[in-house]
Design an enzyme around this catalytic site. Structure first.
Site, PDB file in Angstrom:
ATOM      1  N   TYR A 142       1.020  15.313  16.316  1.00  0.00           N
ATOM      2  CA  TYR A 142      -0.090  15.673  17.207  1.00  0.00           C
ATOM      3  C   TYR A 142      -0.505  14.475  18.078  1.00  0.00           C
ATOM      4  O   TYR A 142      -0.656  14.608  19.295  1.00  0.00           O
ATOM      5  CB  TYR A 142      -1.256  16.157  16.349  1.00  0.00           C
ATOM      6  CG  TYR A 142      -2.487  16.582  17.095  1.00  0.00           C
ATOM      7  CD1 TYR A 142      -2.562  17.832  17.711  1.00  0.00           C
ATOM      8  CD2 TYR A 142      -3.612  15.753  17.172  1.00  0.00           C
ATOM      9  CE1 TYR A 142      -3.712  18.234  18.386  1.00  0.00           C
ATOM     10  CE2 TYR A 142      -4.754  16.151  17.835  1.00  0.00           C
ATOM     11  CZ  TYR A 142      -4.807  17.393  18.436  1.00  0.00           C
ATOM     12  OH  TYR A 142      -5.949  17.787  19.105  1.00  0.00           O
ATOM     13  N   LYS A 146      -0.479  13.904  22.242  1.00  0.00           N
ATOM     14  CA  LYS A 146      -1.676  13.600  23.029  1.00  0.00           C
ATOM     15  C   LYS A 146      -1.511  12.285  23.792  1.00  0.00           C
ATOM     16  O   LYS A 146      -2.013  12.128  24.904  1.00  0.00           O
ATOM     17  CB  LYS A 146      -2.911  13.576  22.122  1.00  0.00           C
ATOM     18  CG  LYS A 146      -3.212  14.937  21.473  1.00  0.00           C
ATOM     19  CD  LYS A 146      -3.384  16.037  22.498  1.00  0.00           C
ATOM     20  CE  LYS A 146      -3.834  17.360  21.907  1.00  0.00           C
ATOM     21  NZ  LYS A 146      -3.968  18.429  22.904  1.00  0.00           N
TER      22      LYS A 146
HETATM   23  P1  NDP Z   1      -8.389  26.228  18.795  1.00  0.00           P
HETATM   24  O1  NDP Z   1      -7.474  26.134  17.625  1.00  0.00           O
HETATM   25  O2  NDP Z   1      -9.743  26.830  18.648  1.00  0.00           O
HETATM   26  O3  NDP Z   1      -7.643  26.981  20.028  1.00  0.00           O
HETATM   27  C1  NDP Z   1      -6.361  26.597  20.408  1.00  0.00           C
HETATM   28  C2  NDP Z   1      -5.922  27.482  21.559  1.00  0.00           C
HETATM   29  O4  NDP Z   1      -4.592  27.095  21.948  1.00  0.00           O
HETATM   30  C3  NDP Z   1      -5.849  28.948  21.143  1.00  0.00           C
HETATM   31  O5  NDP Z   1      -6.201  29.739  22.243  1.00  0.00           O
HETATM   32  C4  NDP Z   1      -4.375  29.112  20.816  1.00  0.00           C
HETATM   33  O6  NDP Z   1      -3.903  30.441  20.923  1.00  0.00           O
HETATM   34  C5  NDP Z   1      -3.769  28.244  21.912  1.00  0.00           C
HETATM   35  N1  NDP Z   1      -2.376  27.927  21.637  1.00  0.00           N
HETATM   36  C6  NDP Z   1      -1.852  27.217  20.618  1.00  0.00           C
HETATM   37  N2  NDP Z   1      -0.521  27.171  20.729  1.00  0.00           N
HETATM   38  C7  NDP Z   1      -0.193  27.877  21.838  1.00  0.00           C
HETATM   39  C8  NDP Z   1       1.024  28.201  22.487  1.00  0.00           C
HETATM   40  N3  NDP Z   1       2.205  27.819  22.003  1.00  0.00           N
HETATM   41  N4  NDP Z   1       0.983  28.926  23.628  1.00  0.00           N
HETATM   42  C9  NDP Z   1      -0.203  29.343  24.133  1.00  0.00           C
HETATM   43  N5  NDP Z   1      -1.383  29.091  23.569  1.00  0.00           N
HETATM   44  C10 NDP Z   1      -1.369  28.354  22.422  1.00  0.00           C
HETATM   45  O7  NDP Z   1      -8.457  24.759  19.319  1.00  0.00           O
HETATM   46  P2  NDP Z   1      -9.525  23.933  20.160  1.00  0.00           P
HETATM   47  O8  NDP Z   1     -10.273  24.789  21.089  1.00  0.00           O
HETATM   48  O9  NDP Z   1     -10.234  23.081  19.202  1.00  0.00           O
HETATM   49  O10 NDP Z   1      -8.509  22.990  20.964  1.00  0.00           O
HETATM   50  C11 NDP Z   1      -8.213  23.135  22.318  1.00  0.00           C
HETATM   51  C12 NDP Z   1      -7.529  21.865  22.779  1.00  0.00           C
HETATM   52  O11 NDP Z   1      -8.394  20.760  22.527  1.00  0.00           O
HETATM   53  C13 NDP Z   1      -6.230  21.564  22.052  1.00  0.00           C
HETATM   54  O12 NDP Z   1      -5.292  21.035  22.955  1.00  0.00           O
HETATM   55  C14 NDP Z   1      -6.647  20.521  21.036  1.00  0.00           C
HETATM   56  O13 NDP Z   1      -5.579  19.698  20.681  1.00  0.00           O
HETATM   57  C15 NDP Z   1      -7.713  19.773  21.807  1.00  0.00           C
HETATM   58  N6  NDP Z   1      -8.639  19.019  20.972  1.00  0.00           N
HETATM   59  C16 NDP Z   1      -9.425  19.648  20.040  1.00  0.00           C
HETATM   60  C17 NDP Z   1     -10.272  18.894  19.258  1.00  0.00           C
HETATM   61  C18 NDP Z   1     -11.160  19.494  18.216  1.00  0.00           C
HETATM   62  O14 NDP Z   1     -11.797  18.727  17.470  1.00  0.00           O
HETATM   63  N7  NDP Z   1     -11.295  20.803  18.117  1.00  0.00           N
HETATM   64  C19 NDP Z   1     -10.349  17.431  19.403  1.00  0.00           C
HETATM   65  C20 NDP Z   1      -9.498  16.888  20.420  1.00  0.00           C
HETATM   66  C21 NDP Z   1      -8.683  17.679  21.166  1.00  0.00           C
HETATM   67  P3  NDP Z   1      -3.992  31.429  19.661  1.00  0.00           P
HETATM   68  O15 NDP Z   1      -5.374  31.983  19.648  1.00  0.00           O
HETATM   69  O16 NDP Z   1      -2.937  32.424  19.914  1.00  0.00           O
HETATM   70  O17 NDP Z   1      -3.676  30.611  18.429  1.00  0.00           O
END
Ligand code: NDP
Length: 236
Positions: A142, A146
């Site tokens: 991961y 990033k």
């Molecule tokens: P969530 O797990 O709540 O949501 C992740 C989203 O990404 C979902 O909509 C998921 O779809 C989608 N997704 C994952 N894999 C794919 C794929 N192969 N194709 C299309 N869509 C995909 O995560 P967050 O909202 O927390 O995270 C959003 C972003 O922020 C990410 O990039 C994460 O790395 C980053 N982030 C989050 C942090 C946190 O503390 N939450 C901290 C730092 C960064 P589905 O619903 O189908 O699974």
């Protein structure tokens, strides 16, 4: 306020992506969200797409363009974790995270750049993470993705800057979403001892910074990594 722009947000069905979609809609923009599984949230123009497929990414952009015109703002937000210590991390766990978080963002940026180059303006916004610079035990896959987004954004800002296209990384710390709800209470309180603001962010606190980076006021910001991490990554 800007006049309505065509915005595409990947992974917009929940968490940070959904909060970002709401923020852009509130600002009067035309938003298309992509979702990979489940149901799209009500009230949004949504298209099912997995960012590990170039064809599905292409089709999602085509749908957004048909409805709202060329995509002027990309928020490459879709991401996932497959944590594990190095000796137990399989090739598959490493590659799957790479394919979604980094190659997926590249696929979206490549498709978005096509229209932006024609428009001679655009905003590429990548959702990174504090751990891209800080590192994180158990998250070699991961964190590497990033960190990779930073190289991607900075190269794009050099490649596309002369056409008024900016490329930036917004780097959240810990945010209250499904991704962090998996952490147990002990781990959460341990994390909070390193966060000067002593709390997790809300998804909308990340969304508002993304919206700012897409605003006219942020027109001279490119190649930047913007921390929204409560101070966790200070100095990195
Ligand atoms: P969530 O797990 O709540 O949501 C992740 C989203 O990404 C979902 O909509 C998921 O779809 C989608 N997704 C994952 N894999 C794919 C794929 N192969 N194709 C299309 N869509 C995909 O995560 P967050 O909202 O927390 O995270 C959003 C972003 O922020 C990410 O990039 C994460 O790395 C980053 N982030 C989050 C942090 C946190 O503390 N939450 C901290 C730092 C960064 P589905 O619903 O189908 O699974």
């Amino acid at each position: 306020m800007n006049s309505a722009r065509s915005v595409l947000i990947t992974g917009g069905n929940r968490g940070i992506g959904l909060a970002t979609a709401r923020a852009f809609v509130a600002a009067g923009d035309n938003v298309t969200i992509t979702y990979r599984s489940g149901q799209a949230p009500d009230g949004f123009h949504a298209v099912r797409a997995d960012v590990t497929s170039s064809e599905e990414v292409d089709a999602a952009f085509a749908t957004a363009e048909e409805r709202f015109g060329p995509v002027e703002i990309l928020v490459a937000n879709a991401g996932l974790t497959r944590d594990g210590l190095i000796l137990r991390m399989s090739d598959e766990d490493f590659n799957d995270v790479m394919d979604a978080n980094l190659v997926g963002a590249f696929r979206c940026a490549r498709r978005a750049a096509k229209g932006m180059l024609r428009l001679k303006r655009g905003r590429l916004i990548f959702v990174g993470s504090v751990v891209g610079l800080l590192g994180s035990a158990g998250q070699t896959n991961y964190s590497a993705t990033k960190a990779g987004l930073i190289g991607l954004a900075r190269s794009l800002s050099r490649e596309l800057g002369s056409r008024s296209i900016t490329a930036n990384v917004v780097a959240p710390g810990f945010v209250e979403t499904d991704m962090t709800s998996e952490l147990d209470a002990d781990r959460k309180s341990q994390i909070l001892t390193s966060v000067p603001l002593a709390r997790f962010a809300t998804a909308s606190e990340i969304a508002e910074v993304i919206r700012f980076i897409a605003s006219d006021a942020a027109g001279y910001i490119t190649g930047a990594v913007i921390p929204v991490d409560g101070g966790l990554g200070m100095g990195h």
